[in-house]
Write a protein that holds these residues in place. Structure first.
Motif, PDB file in Angstrom:
ATOM      1  N   SER A  64       4.759  27.481 -40.641  1.00 14.09           N
ATOM      2  CA  SER A  64       5.646  26.363 -40.293  1.00 14.09           C
ATOM      3  C   SER A  64       5.549  26.015 -38.812  1.00 14.09           C
ATOM      4  O   SER A  64       6.181  25.074 -38.346  1.00 14.09           O
ATOM      5  N   ALA A 172      12.061  25.274 -44.560  1.00 21.62           N
ATOM      6  CA  ALA A 172      10.970  24.984 -43.624  1.00 21.62           C
ATOM      7  C   ALA A 172       9.903  24.188 -44.351  1.00 21.62           C
ATOM      8  O   ALA A 172       9.927  24.051 -45.574  1.00 21.62           O
ATOM      9  N   LYS A 173       8.975  23.636 -43.573  1.00 22.39           N
ATOM     10  CA  LYS A 173       7.795  22.986 -44.127  1.00 22.39           C
ATOM     11  C   LYS A 173       6.592  23.797 -43.682  1.00 22.39           C
ATOM     12  O   LYS A 173       6.387  24.040 -42.494  1.00 22.39           O
ATOM     13  N   LEU A 174       5.782  24.207 -44.660  1.00 21.91           N
ATOM     14  CA  LEU A 174       4.633  25.047 -44.367  1.00 21.91           C
ATOM     15  C   LEU A 174       3.337  24.262 -44.503  1.00 21.91           C
ATOM     16  O   LEU A 174       3.186  23.444 -45.412  1.00 21.91           O
TER      17      LEU A 174
END
Length: 215
Positions: A64, A172-174
């Protein structure tokens, strides 16, 4: 009827610190193969059946962190800087089964190790996985996580903790950094954390002995 005795704060601290120490010692005794389950998987050659079973959409190294991204959006930077983040994952999705590891800054600060192991399964809307560790030789879950791919420009993977979550960001954004999963996330003990717990336990036991003498 016997009077129910409520646990004291002192008792809780001693019990909790004892659990942490046993966890640390128990994990150190585990075979090294626990954290290297993917090292022996084929790196360059696989049969046609393997390729069909290996989910290449999810398998890989993910993070992330957008620290080196010049064009990162404000939302991406905010999510990466969220409490307990950034987070890093190594995933292998094979035949619908998920294996992997997760590492976060929160775990490095508040847990005895920097990472947890992962296992779970693929569903119709993503991956449902548990982040776990071994406590006294038994699997103990710390967080349930849901992962799903989106249709945005850079195709980030959505990360969301749906239960538990000690040391992990709520969401989160991975972004995938590699498809090669042969390199494991190195497990490192948090010696400062262990030292603090042992010192707190000793102090709590000393207070308990003084209270007993006083009575």
């Amino acid at each position: 009827m016997a009077k129910r005795v409520r646990p004291t704060a002192l008792g809780i601290l001693i019990a909790a610190s004892g659990w942490i120490v046993s966890l640390f010692l128990g994990v150190l005794e585990l075979p090294a193969k626990i954290n290297s389950f993917m090292e022996e998987s084929p790196k360059t050659t696989q049969s046609a059946v393997d390729w069909l079973k290996l989910d290449t959409h999810y398998t890989g190294q993910w993070t992330s962190s957008v620290e080196d991204w010049i064009d990162a959006t404000e939302e991406e930077r905010a999510l990466a800087a969220a409490p307990s983040g950034p987070v890093r994952m190594r995933l292998r999705v094979y035949g619908g089964a998920v294996e992997g590891e997760v590492e976060s800054e929160g775990l490095k600060e508040r847990y005895i190790f920097n990472n947890l192991l992962l296992e779970g399964s693929k569903t119709s809307d993503g991956l449902d996985i548990w982040a776990y560790d071994y406590v006294d030789g038994k699997k103990t879950g710390f967080a349930k996580i849901h992962l799903s791919l989106t249709d945005e420009k850079r195709l980030p993977m959505s990360f969301q903790v749906v239960q538990g979550g000690m040391g992990l960001p709520a969401r989160a954004k991975l972004y995938r950094t590699a498809t090669d999963i042969s390199e494991p996330i190195e497990r490192q003990p948090n010696m400062d954390f262990l030292k603090r717990v042992i010192e707190q336990r000793k102090a709590a036991e000393a207070v308990g002995k003084n209270d007993e003498v006083g009575h």
